[in-house]
Design an enzyme around this catalytic site. Structure first.
Site, mmCIF file in Angstrom:
data_model
loop_
_atom_site.group_PDB
_atom_site.id
_atom_site.type_symbol
_atom_site.label_atom_id
_atom_site.label_comp_id
_atom_site.label_asym_id
_atom_site.label_seq_id
_atom_site.Cartn_x
_atom_site.Cartn_y
_atom_site.Cartn_z
ATOM 1 N N HIS A 91 6.167 -1.360 0.314
ATOM 2 C CA HIS A 91 5.629 -0.120 -0.254
ATOM 3 C C HIS A 91 4.370 0.321 0.485
ATOM 4 C CE1 HIS A 91 4.393 2.999 -2.976
ATOM 5 N NE2 HIS A 91 3.301 2.337 -3.314
ATOM 6 N N HIS A 131 -4.470 1.939 -2.038
ATOM 7 C CA HIS A 131 -4.338 2.822 -3.203
ATOM 8 C C HIS A 131 -4.023 2.118 -4.518
ATOM 9 C CE1 HIS A 131 -0.002 2.668 -2.264
ATOM 10 N NE2 HIS A 131 0.175 3.080 -3.507
ATOM 11 N N GLU A 158 -5.641 -0.819 -9.496
ATOM 12 C CA GLU A 158 -4.685 -0.628 -10.590
ATOM 13 C C GLU A 158 -3.780 -1.839 -10.798
ATOM 14 O OE1 GLU A 158 -0.888 2.279 -11.238
ATOM 15 O OE2 GLU A 158 -2.751 3.222 -10.624
ATOM 16 N N ASP A 159 -3.336 -2.455 -9.706
ATOM 17 C CA ASP A 159 -2.296 -3.480 -9.801
ATOM 18 C C ASP A 159 -2.725 -4.885 -9.408
ATOM 19 O OD1 ASP A 159 -0.544 -1.483 -10.579
ATOM 20 O OD2 ASP A 159 0.329 -1.230 -8.593
ATOM 21 N N ASP A 186 2.219 8.437 -1.633
ATOM 22 C CA ASP A 186 2.625 7.357 -2.535
ATOM 23 C C ASP A 186 3.833 7.782 -3.358
ATOM 24 O OD1 ASP A 186 2.558 5.025 -4.219
ATOM 25 O OD2 ASP A 186 1.231 6.071 -5.618
#
Length: 177
Positions: A37, A59, A63-64, A123
């Site tokens: 990704h 990016h 968040e992850d 994205d």
């Protein structure tokens, strides 16, 4: 000479990729390693320059993964950290609430941080392409249903029209896996 591939990474891009891969660890992107990704997003961003590719690799780290904006800022500077902050989903009870809050944030982005919107479009395009390639019809439908709100928040005329044209095309028709 203009770069045409992420294979020609600069030191900053290589550092960002390594940082992101370490942060994501063994995380998967569907059936694939997360690098698939990140590389897909970065490849779409090559025409937009080094900063775009750098932010593209980073990016999702806040968040992850277990990375803070302060860590991103310390390693890559304030401008990159500001873009990553904009790309990080806002908290919410479910996807609908998170995306509504995040889109509201994106709609307020001024010219000085529009690079984040280019990364967000890349994205989303990488996600949509992956859904089609991997036969993820349910997730593709989620993106299709969100597209109008997403476009309304993140699109800026002339910013990255080629990405938006492909995204609009892919999400405007039912694509059978």
């Amino acid at each position: 000479m203009k770069r045409t591939s992420i294979q020609e990474n600069t030191d900053m891009q290589s550092t960002a990729r390594a940082f992101a891969l370490a942060a994501h660890g063994n995380q998967r992107y569907g059936e694939h390693p997360y690098a698939v990704h990140l590389d897909a997003v970065a490849e779409l961003l090559v025409p937009f320059g080094e900063d775009a590719v750098t932010v593209g690799f980073l990016h999702d780290v806040v968040e992850d993964a277990a990375i803070t904006l302060d860590e991103v800022r310390a390693e890559f500077g304030d401008a990159v950290a500001c873009c990553v902050a904009l790309l990080t989903d806002e908290p919410g009870e479910d996807r609908k609430e998170r995306k509504a809050k995040t889109y509201a944030k994106l709609a307020q982005v001024g010219p000085e941080l529009e690079l984040a919107l280019t990364v967000k479009a890349a994205d989303r395009l990488a996600n949509v392409r992956a859904c089609i390639a991997d036969g993820k019809a349910d997730l593709l439908e989620v993106y299709r249903c969100e597209h109008s709100a997403f476009r309304g928040a993140a699109y800026r005329p002339g910013r990255c029209d080629r990405l938006w044209q492909e995204l609009d095309t892919l999400l405007s028709v039912k694509v059978e896996p």
